[in-house]
Design an enzyme around this catalytic site. Structure first.
Site, PDB file in Angstrom:
ATOM      1  N   GLY A 161     -10.943 -10.452  13.415  1.00  0.00           N
ATOM      2  CA  GLY A 161     -11.567  -9.910  14.627  1.00  0.00           C
ATOM      3  C   GLY A 161     -12.134  -8.516  14.419  1.00  0.00           C
ATOM      4  O   GLY A 161     -12.035  -7.951  13.325  1.00  0.00           O
TER       5      GLY A 161
ATOM      6  N   TRP B 197       0.814  -1.216   0.000  1.00  0.00           N
ATOM      7  CA  TRP B 197       0.000   0.000   0.000  1.00  0.00           C
ATOM      8  C   TRP B 197       0.849   1.268   0.000  1.00  0.00           C
ATOM      9  O   TRP B 197       0.330   2.363  -0.076  1.00  0.00           O
ATOM     10  CB  TRP B 197      -0.968   0.001   1.187  1.00  0.00           C
ATOM     11  CG  TRP B 197      -0.325  -0.384   2.479  1.00  0.00           C
ATOM     12  CD1 TRP B 197       0.337   0.427   3.324  1.00  0.00           C
ATOM     13  CD2 TRP B 197      -0.281  -1.692   3.068  1.00  0.00           C
ATOM     14  NE1 TRP B 197       0.800  -0.287   4.402  1.00  0.00           N
ATOM     15  CE2 TRP B 197       0.433  -1.588   4.273  1.00  0.00           C
ATOM     16  CE3 TRP B 197      -0.789  -2.943   2.684  1.00  0.00           C
ATOM     17  CZ2 TRP B 197       0.659  -2.685   5.095  1.00  0.00           C
ATOM     18  CZ3 TRP B 197      -0.556  -4.021   3.510  1.00  0.00           C
ATOM     19  CH2 TRP B 197       0.159  -3.892   4.698  1.00  0.00           C
ATOM     20  N   ARG B 198       2.181   1.092   0.090  1.00  0.00           N
ATOM     21  CA  ARG B 198       3.042   2.273   0.038  1.00  0.00           C
ATOM     22  C   ARG B 198       3.375   2.652  -1.401  1.00  0.00           C
ATOM     23  O   ARG B 198       3.897   3.725  -1.648  1.00  0.00           O
ATOM     24  CB  ARG B 198       4.342   2.005   0.789  1.00  0.00           C
ATOM     25  CG  ARG B 198       4.096   1.893   2.275  1.00  0.00           C
ATOM     26  CD  ARG B 198       5.323   2.249   3.057  1.00  0.00           C
ATOM     27  NE  ARG B 198       4.985   2.313   4.456  1.00  0.00           N
ATOM     28  CZ  ARG B 198       5.651   1.714   5.424  1.00  0.00           C
ATOM     29  NH1 ARG B 198       6.729   1.013   5.139  1.00  0.00           N
ATOM     30  NH2 ARG B 198       5.279   1.832   6.666  1.00  0.00           N
TER      31      ARG B 198
ATOM     32  N   SER C 250     -11.977  -6.719  24.742  1.00  0.00           N
ATOM     33  CA  SER C 250     -11.446  -5.558  25.447  1.00  0.00           C
ATOM     34  C   SER C 250     -11.941  -5.452  26.893  1.00  0.00           C
ATOM     35  O   SER C 250     -11.178  -5.132  27.783  1.00  0.00           O
ATOM     36  CB  SER C 250     -11.739  -4.286  24.671  1.00  0.00           C
ATOM     37  OG  SER C 250     -13.109  -4.248  24.381  1.00  0.00           O
TER      38      SER C 250
ATOM     39  N   GLN D 100      -5.607  -2.549  14.791  1.00  0.00           N
ATOM     40  CA  GLN D 100      -5.598  -3.664  15.755  1.00  0.00           C
ATOM     41  C   GLN D 100      -4.985  -4.939  15.187  1.00  0.00           C
ATOM     42  O   GLN D 100      -5.204  -6.024  15.713  1.00  0.00           O
ATOM     43  CB  GLN D 100      -7.027  -4.041  16.222  1.00  0.00           C
ATOM     44  CG  GLN D 100      -7.995  -2.927  16.307  1.00  0.00           C
ATOM     45  CD  GLN D 100      -8.033  -2.305  17.680  1.00  0.00           C
ATOM     46  OE1 GLN D 100      -7.376  -2.786  18.584  1.00  0.00           O
ATOM     47  NE2 GLN D 100      -8.749  -1.236  17.826  1.00  0.00           N
TER      48      GLN D 100
ATOM     49  N   GLU E 137      -5.510   0.472   5.676  1.00  0.00           N
ATOM     50  CA  GLU E 137      -5.620   1.126   6.989  1.00  0.00           C
ATOM     51  C   GLU E 137      -6.649   0.438   7.876  1.00  0.00           C
ATOM     52  O   GLU E 137      -6.430   0.247   9.065  1.00  0.00           O
ATOM     53  CB  GLU E 137      -5.975   2.607   6.832  1.00  0.00           C
ATOM     54  CG  GLU E 137      -4.844   3.456   6.305  1.00  0.00           C
ATOM     55  CD  GLU E 137      -3.585   3.366   7.158  1.00  0.00           C
ATOM     56  OE1 GLU E 137      -3.691   3.163   8.375  1.00  0.00           O
ATOM     57  OE2 GLU E 137      -2.482   3.468   6.585  1.00  0.00           O
TER      58      GLU E 137
ATOM     59  N   CYS F 250      17.510   1.456  21.748  1.00  0.00           N
ATOM     60  CA  CYS F 250      17.819   2.886  21.697  1.00  0.00           C
ATOM     61  C   CYS F 250      19.248   3.154  21.218  1.00  0.00           C
ATOM     62  O   CYS F 250      19.560   4.272  20.811  1.00  0.00           O
ATOM     63  CB  CYS F 250      17.590   3.516  23.064  1.00  0.00           C
ATOM     64  SG  CYS F 250      15.891   3.336  23.634  1.00  0.00           S
TER      65      CYS F 250
ATOM     66  N   ASP G  42      -1.779   7.888  15.712  1.00  0.00           N
ATOM     67  CA  ASP G  42      -2.234   6.569  16.155  1.00  0.00           C
ATOM     68  C   ASP G  42      -1.367   6.129  17.329  1.00  0.00           C
ATOM     69  O   ASP G  42      -0.569   6.914  17.856  1.00  0.00           O
ATOM     70  CB  ASP G  42      -2.180   5.556  14.994  1.00  0.00           C
ATOM     71  CG  ASP G  42      -0.749   5.196  14.615  1.00  0.00           C
ATOM     72  OD1 ASP G  42       0.180   5.924  15.027  1.00  0.00           O
ATOM     73  OD2 ASP G  42      -0.553   4.185  13.917  1.00  0.00           O
TER      74      ASP G  42
ATOM     75  N   TYR H 169      -8.092   9.294  12.560  1.00  0.00           N
ATOM     76  CA  TYR H 169      -6.838   8.696  12.124  1.00  0.00           C
ATOM     77  C   TYR H 169      -6.908   8.231  10.655  1.00  0.00           C
ATOM     78  O   TYR H 169      -6.048   8.569   9.839  1.00  0.00           O
ATOM     79  CB  TYR H 169      -6.459   7.506  13.041  1.00  0.00           C
ATOM     80  CG  TYR H 169      -5.459   6.633  12.377  1.00  0.00           C
ATOM     81  CD1 TYR H 169      -4.130   7.031  12.303  1.00  0.00           C
ATOM     82  CD2 TYR H 169      -5.848   5.454  11.722  1.00  0.00           C
ATOM     83  CE1 TYR H 169      -3.202   6.278  11.618  1.00  0.00           C
ATOM     84  CE2 TYR H 169      -4.931   4.699  11.040  1.00  0.00           C
ATOM     85  CZ  TYR H 169      -3.611   5.113  10.987  1.00  0.00           C
ATOM     86  OH  TYR H 169      -2.707   4.384  10.290  1.00  0.00           O
TER      87      TYR H 169
HETATM   88  S1  SF4 Z   1      15.784   6.697  22.090  1.00  0.00           S
HETATM   89 FE1  SF4 Z   1      14.590   4.858  22.442  1.00  0.00          FE
HETATM   90  S2  SF4 Z   1      12.723   5.587  23.448  1.00  0.00           S
HETATM   91 FE2  SF4 Z   1      13.707   7.366  22.517  1.00  0.00          FE
HETATM   92  S3  SF4 Z   1      12.745   7.542  20.511  1.00  0.00           S
HETATM   93 FE3  SF4 Z   1      14.566   6.311  20.261  1.00  0.00          FE
HETATM   94  S4  SF4 Z   1      13.865   4.183  20.429  1.00  0.00           S
HETATM   95 FE4  SF4 Z   1      12.269   5.521  21.278  1.00  0.00          FE
END
Ligand code: SF4
Length: 348
Positions: free
Chosen positions: A77, A20-21, A301, A38, A33, A194, A133, A115
């Site tokens: 679902g 879809w991109r 839910s 979900q 979408e 991170c 979202d 959204y």
């Molecule tokens: S540093 Fe970690 S928590 Fe912060 S935006 Fe990047 S992936 Fe997300």
């Protein structure tokens, strides 16, 4: 480099190649979408292909019987999405067959909320509206260290305003895709990596070690336990009895065995008593067994269904019963599908 430039740069390198991109067809974008709400991409992909193949245009979807649409949707679902999809396709046809082209007009379609309207308007028509979202809430709350609850009006407003400010007005489609993709594969809910994130230096959640606590969502729902005792009829000619659920509420319009409700598990003798209260029951032969010792549990839910399946063998044919093979063709809800595929797998 600004937030959006950095984000788009990341996106150009890491984006997944999803069907879809590579389209600007609003109908296909809308389908993707709705399917992906979900639902994970891997699970949604085959459904997307099936829908596009079976209903290549919004006209074909509009003309299809609702039962066929629900059948194609089976397993995803949240069936109200499928019913709304179908109803909205009919709305488009009624409006002359032209897909609405602005965020405001898209909101008129059944089941299309803020959204989805923003996603279609920006991806298909490059309108400068931000999508917000779950992924976007997560990314923004972490990068900017915002702890306003995302499911309360103050939070919804705050995040929307920030999203408007950050949006790249020259390429809203790419920016929106980028932030959603970033939330989906980089800034994931649990244990994001991170160390490879371009925002590591500026990210408040990372620097303050608040990753796990953001975004904040207020828990409001009280879970209700429901006990459903499904009556699995088998006649001598391998027929069974199904009933259709009402058109509103949980699993609206889908098929299932007749069932009785109770406050908890039932003993066989109690179940028999309940069975006697059924219109069609007149003391038929009864095989005293349950398929599972333990009920099948299904969580919704705010409800938890404990499903018990009682096998009732009749020695006569029953009015309105259908072949077991035919029962598989009906749109069934997930509990029914799980039970039938396992119990009657020789009919599949
Ligand atoms: S540093 Fe970690 S928590 Fe912060 S935006 Fe990047 S992936 Fe997300």
């Amino acid at each position: 480099m600004s937030f959006n430039q950095q984000l788009i740069k990341w996106y150009e390198i890491h984006k997944r190649d999803l069907p879809w991109r590579s389209t600007q067809n609003p109908y296909y974008i809308w389908l993707s979408e709705v399917i992906l709400q979900q639902t994970r991409v891997n699970q949604g992909l085959p459904y997307y292909y099936r829908f596009v193949k079976t209903y290549p245009t919004v006209h074909e979807l509009a003309l299809a019987p609702q039962e066929d649409v629900l059948k194609l949707w089976q397993g995803l679902g949240y069936y109200s999405r499928a019913r709304n999809l179908h109803a909205a396709a009919q709305q488009v046809v009624d409006m002359g067959g032209v897909f609405p082209q602005t965020y405001k007009d898209l909101l008129q379609l059944k089941g299309v909320g803020d959204y989805t309207a923003a996603a279609i308007a920006s991806f298909a028509f490059q309108e400068a509206v931000p999508v917000v979202d779950g992924n976007v809430y997560r990314v923004l709350s972490r990068v900017y260290g915002i702890s306003t609850p995302i499911n309360e009006s103050a939070g919804i407003k705050e995040f929307k305003n920030l999203a408007i400010k950050l949006l790249d007005h020259n390429q809203p489609d790419v920016y929106n895709q980028a932030i959603m993709e970033f939330g989906a594969i980089q800034c994931v809910p649990r244990n994001p990596d991170c160390t490879v994130c371009p925002f590591q230096n500026d990210c408040v959640a990372f620097n303050d070690q608040r990753i796990e606590e953001l975004p904040v969502k207020i828990k409001k729902v009280k879970i209700k336990n429901l006990h459903h005792h499904y009556i699995v009829i088998q006649t001598p000619k391998a027929k069974t009895l199904l009933q259709q659920r009402p058109q509103s509420g949980i699993w609206a319009g889908l098929f299932e065995f007749p069932f009785v409700e109770s406050d908890g598990a039932l003993l066989s003798v109690e179940f028999r008593e309940k069975l006697k209260q059924q219109d069609w029951w007149s003391g038929f032969r009864f095989r005293e067994s349950v398929y599972n010792q333990d009920p099948i549990i299904h969580k919704l839910s705010h409800r938890k269904i404990h499903a018990y399946f009682w096998i009732v063998e009749l020695d006569v044919e029953l009015k309105d019963s259908i072949d077991i093979k035919e029962a598989f063709q009906k749109p069934l809800h997930i509990l029914m599908h799980r039970f039938m595929s396992s119990f009657w797998n020789s009919y599949l």
